[in-house]
Design a protein around this motif. Structure first.
Motif, short mmCIF file in Angstrom:
data_model
loop_
_atom_site.label_atom_id
_atom_site.label_comp_id
_atom_site.label_asym_id
_atom_site.label_seq_id
_atom_site.Cartn_x
_atom_site.Cartn_y
_atom_site.Cartn_z
N CYS A 10 0.83 -1.21 0.00
CA CYS A 10 0.00 0.00 0.00
C CYS A 10 0.86 1.26 0.00
O CYS A 10 1.80 1.39 0.78
N GLN A 11 0.52 2.16 -0.92
CA GLN A 11 1.24 3.44 -1.01
C GLN A 11 0.31 4.61 -0.73
O GLN A 11 0.58 5.74 -1.16
N SER A 12 -0.80 4.31 -0.04
CA SER A 12 -1.75 5.35 0.38
C SER A 12 -2.26 6.19 -0.79
O SER A 12 -2.43 7.41 -0.67
N HIS A 13 -2.50 5.54 -1.93
CA HIS A 13 -3.04 6.27 -3.07
C HIS A 13 -4.45 6.77 -2.80
O HIS A 13 -4.84 7.82 -3.29
N GLY A 14 -5.24 5.98 -2.09
CA GLY A 14 -6.55 6.44 -1.66
C GLY A 14 -7.71 6.06 -2.55
O GLY A 14 -8.85 6.36 -2.23
N GLN A 15 -7.46 5.40 -3.68
CA GLN A 15 -8.57 5.02 -4.55
C GLN A 15 -9.58 4.15 -3.81
O GLN A 15 -10.78 4.23 -4.06
N CYS A 16 -9.10 3.30 -2.92
CA CYS A 16 -10.00 2.42 -2.19
C CYS A 16 -10.96 3.22 -1.32
O CYS A 16 -12.13 2.86 -1.18
N CYS A 53 -7.18 -0.32 -6.90
CA CYS A 53 -5.89 -0.17 -6.22
C CYS A 53 -4.75 -0.37 -7.22
O CYS A 53 -4.63 -1.44 -7.82
N VAL A 55 -1.67 -0.88 -6.87
CA VAL A 55 -0.63 -1.85 -6.51
C VAL A 55 -1.23 -3.21 -6.12
O VAL A 55 -0.54 -4.08 -5.63
N ILE A 58 -5.23 -5.06 -2.19
CA ILE A 58 -6.46 -5.45 -1.49
C ILE A 58 -6.90 -6.84 -1.92
O ILE A 58 -6.96 -7.15 -3.10
S1 SF4 Z 1 -5.86 2.09 -3.22
FE1 SF4 Z 1 -4.35 0.49 -2.67
S2 SF4 Z 1 -2.44 1.60 -2.40
FE2 SF4 Z 1 -4.09 3.09 -2.33
S3 SF4 Z 1 -4.60 3.31 -0.15
FE3 SF4 Z 1 -5.95 1.77 -1.00
S4 SF4 Z 1 -4.90 -0.18 -0.61
FE4 SF4 Z 1 -3.39 1.42 -0.39
#
Ligand code: SF4
Length: 74
Positions: A10-16, A53, A55, A58
């Motif tokens: 996880c790179q905290s992209h935030g799409q989730c 996501c 990467v 999930i």
């Molecule tokens: S979309 Fe993927 S990389 Fe981004 S915060 Fe959610 S789990 Fe992490």
């Protein structure tokens, strides 16, 4: 359903968090936090989150997923 996020990926992209805000959010330090489980009513949102996501961090486990893969349902 059980929700797994590989925090090494996880790179905290935030799409989730956009796809399933009921499950995914960020703490004050911009670290992802998420529910460990969710009901079937959130399956579509969770599948959108997993697909979004970048990467592929999930993973969703649950009876419907196991049935879809042909594995026995517990
Ligand atoms: S979309 Fe993927 S990389 Fe981004 S915060 Fe959610 S789990 Fe992490």
């Amino acid at each position: 359903m059980r929700i797994h996020v590989d925090m090494d990926l996880c790179q905290s992209h935030g799409q989730c968090a956009f796809a399933a805000p009921e499950v995914f959010s960020f703490d004050g330090d911009d670290n992802l936090v998420h529910a460990e489980t969710a009901g079937e009513s959130l399956r579509d949102a969770l599948e959108r989150a997993a697909a979004a996501c970048p990467v592929r961090a999930i993973r969703i486990d649950g009876p419907a997923h196991e049935a879809a893969t042909g594995e026995p349902v517990a």
